[in-house]
Write a protein that holds these residues in place. Sequence first.
Motif, PDB file in Angstrom:
ATOM      1  N   LEU A  60       0.619  -1.029   0.022  1.00 46.51           N
ATOM      2  CA  LEU A  60      -0.053  -0.088   0.137  1.00 46.51           C
ATOM      3  C   LEU A  60       0.837   1.231  -0.047  1.00 46.51           C
ATOM      4  CD1 LEU A  60      -3.022  -0.773   2.527  1.00 46.51           C
ATOM      5  CD2 LEU A  60      -3.124  -0.493   0.240  1.00 46.51           C
ATOM      6  N   GLY A  61       0.550   2.151  -1.104  1.00 50.65           N
ATOM      7  CA  GLY A  61       1.311   3.503  -1.056  1.00 50.65           C
ATOM      8  C   GLY A  61       0.294   4.319  -0.343  1.00 50.65           C
ATOM      9  N   VAL A  62       0.602   5.194   0.498  1.00 56.11           N
ATOM     10  CA  VAL A  62      -0.433   5.665   1.142  1.00 56.11           C
ATOM     11  C   VAL A  62      -0.027   7.314   1.104  1.00 56.11           C
ATOM     12  CG1 VAL A  62      -1.356   6.447   3.570  1.00 56.11           C
ATOM     13  CG2 VAL A  62      -0.597   4.012   2.981  1.00 56.11           C
ATOM     14  N   SER A  63      -0.897   8.232   0.635  1.00 57.23           N
ATOM     15  CA  SER A  63      -0.722   9.491  -0.015  1.00 57.23           C
ATOM     16  C   SER A  63      -1.829  10.178  -0.491  1.00 57.23           C
ATOM     17  CB  SER A  63       0.815   9.844  -0.748  1.00 57.23           C
ATOM     18  OG  SER A  63       0.437   9.390  -2.013  1.00 57.23           O
ATOM     19  N   ASP A  64      -2.113  11.451  -0.633  1.00 57.11           N
ATOM     20  CA  ASP A  64      -2.802  12.183  -1.307  1.00 57.11           C
ATOM     21  C   ASP A  64      -2.201  12.810  -2.545  1.00 57.11           C
ATOM     22  OD1 ASP A  64      -5.157  12.117   0.291  1.00 57.11           O
ATOM     23  OD2 ASP A  64      -4.042  13.062   1.753  1.00 57.11           O
ATOM     24  N   ARG A  65      -1.129  12.340  -3.040  1.00 60.54           N
ATOM     25  CA  ARG A  65      -0.414  12.759  -4.491  1.00 60.54           C
ATOM     26  C   ARG A  65      -1.246  12.217  -5.391  1.00 60.54           C
ATOM     27  NH1 ARG A  65       3.703   9.618  -6.525  1.00 60.54           N
ATOM     28  NH2 ARG A  65       3.775   7.567  -5.506  1.00 60.54           N
ATOM     29  N   GLN A  66      -0.978  12.763  -6.602  1.00 64.76           N
ATOM     30  CA  GLN A  66      -1.460  12.381  -7.743  1.00 64.76           C
ATOM     31  C   GLN A  66      -0.483  11.261  -8.537  1.00 64.76           C
ATOM     32  OE1 GLN A  66      -3.816  14.704  -9.686  1.00 64.76           O
ATOM     33  NE2 GLN A  66      -4.331  13.500 -11.317  1.00 64.76           N
ATOM     34  N   VAL A  67      -0.714   9.839  -8.518  1.00 69.41           N
ATOM     35  CA  VAL A  67       0.042   8.720  -8.746  1.00 69.41           C
ATOM     36  C   VAL A  67       0.170   8.621 -10.192  1.00 69.41           C
ATOM     37  CG1 VAL A  67       0.428   6.244  -8.458  1.00 69.41           C
ATOM     38  CG2 VAL A  67      -0.207   7.766  -6.304  1.00 69.41           C
ATOM     39  N   ASP A  68       1.291   8.409 -10.849  1.00 63.44           N
ATOM     40  CA  ASP A  68       1.218   8.039 -12.236  1.00 63.44           C
ATOM     41  C   ASP A  68       1.308   6.439 -12.261  1.00 63.44           C
ATOM     42  OD1 ASP A  68       2.216   7.204 -14.582  1.00 63.44           O
ATOM     43  OD2 ASP A  68       3.992   8.294 -14.726  1.00 63.44           O
ATOM     44  N   LEU A  69       0.306   5.929 -12.601  1.00 61.72           N
ATOM     45  CA  LEU A  69      -0.120   4.838 -12.448  1.00 61.72           C
ATOM     46  C   LEU A  69       0.870   3.808 -13.393  1.00 61.72           C
ATOM     47  CD1 LEU A  69      -3.109   5.546 -11.823  1.00 61.72           C
ATOM     48  CD2 LEU A  69      -3.666   3.303 -12.108  1.00 61.72           C
ATOM     49  N   ILE A  70       0.952   4.223 -14.293  1.00 58.32           N
ATOM     50  CA  ILE A  70       2.213   3.451 -15.174  1.00 58.32           C
ATOM     51  C   ILE A  70       3.553   3.793 -15.000  1.00 58.32           C
ATOM     52  CG2 ILE A  70       2.810   3.016 -17.812  1.00 58.32           C
ATOM     53  CD1 ILE A  70       0.026   3.962 -18.748  1.00 58.32           C
ATOM     54  N   GLY A  71       4.026   4.802 -14.871  1.00 61.13           N
ATOM     55  CA  GLY A  71       5.363   5.227 -14.385  1.00 61.13           C
ATOM     56  C   GLY A  71       5.841   4.656 -13.137  1.00 61.13           C
ATOM     57  N   ASP A  72       4.851   4.715 -12.049  1.00 60.42           N
ATOM     58  CA  ASP A  72       5.100   4.125 -10.671  1.00 60.42           C
ATOM     59  C   ASP A  72       4.850   2.710 -10.505  1.00 60.42           C
ATOM     60  OD1 ASP A  72       6.040   6.779 -10.091  1.00 60.42           O
ATOM     61  OD2 ASP A  72       3.919   7.358  -9.229  1.00 60.42           O
TER      62      ASP A  72
END
Length: 313
Positions: free
Chosen positions: A125-137
């Motif tokens: 689980l990555g826990v944050s309110d940031r906008q995640v790059d689903l592909i890049g991350d």
Amino acid sequence: MDRFDALQAFARVVEAGSYTKAAQTLRISKTTVTQLVQQLEARLRVKLLNRTTRKVQVTADGALYYERVVRLLADLEEADTSLSNASASPKGRLRVDVPSPLATLILAPALPAFHARYPDIQLDLGVSDRQVDLIGDNVDCVLRGGELGDSSLIARRVGELRFGVYAAPRYLERAGTPAHPRELEDTHHRIVGFLRANSGKVAPIDMRHGDECITVRGRHVVALDDGNAYLAAGLAGMGVLWLPHYMAQAHVARGELVPLFDDWQFDPMPLHLVFPPNRHVGAKLRAFIEWIDELMARHAPVAAGKMHDNGGT
């Protein structure tokens, strides 16, 4: 050359747009990724990727080849899981990113039940309110509140968050209790600002009372981009908060927050489970989707007729 490793490396470079990011997600060196792609190109006698000083671009031939590679890798995974009976007992690593308050108050307390049902799934689980790059991350899926900005993603509406306005008693003792939301605009009152991940600006709030509809921006001396920190600032008396009910209810019960403007309404915020269009929905992801559906039905149920959004599974 191991053809499977080469195909996997090529696919990750295309998805991440970077040899470095691809190497990080595959947990191998950048040199190895580069060599695997070069060996693949040499075997095919076709240029698949163009590499510049800034980014990696897929060629026309590479784009066509990538579509076939993604399907092939998905079929191989499905074959492996079917032979190991993973459809009955899903297994493997699942990478998910969720907002910090949802993780703290809803998901984490429910994890023992998830593990008991799916003991062979490793949930990262990555826990944050940031906008995640689903592909890049290299994230399998994200759980996010609000309207979706990227129509290319596959989304399933799994919940709706109901909101209210709250303030700590220490704030109200100092500033007084506002009688109307407009008092938060041009008076001595202050809000705690919540910074949107996509814009870095404080999000305004739309409210309605009968036929009266207003947008409240408020004035703030502190703004935060993390939900848990936002709540903590409000509890410390830094200003008025807009909170989902699940974040506020325990603090209201303990007298740490006081509801305001009870006769005003808010549109519920949709809660989506989102994943890339090229991500294979295998047994472990289907299991997580099913579990989230059940969990959100208890904590943030969706109004009838709104369950699926674009490409929902």
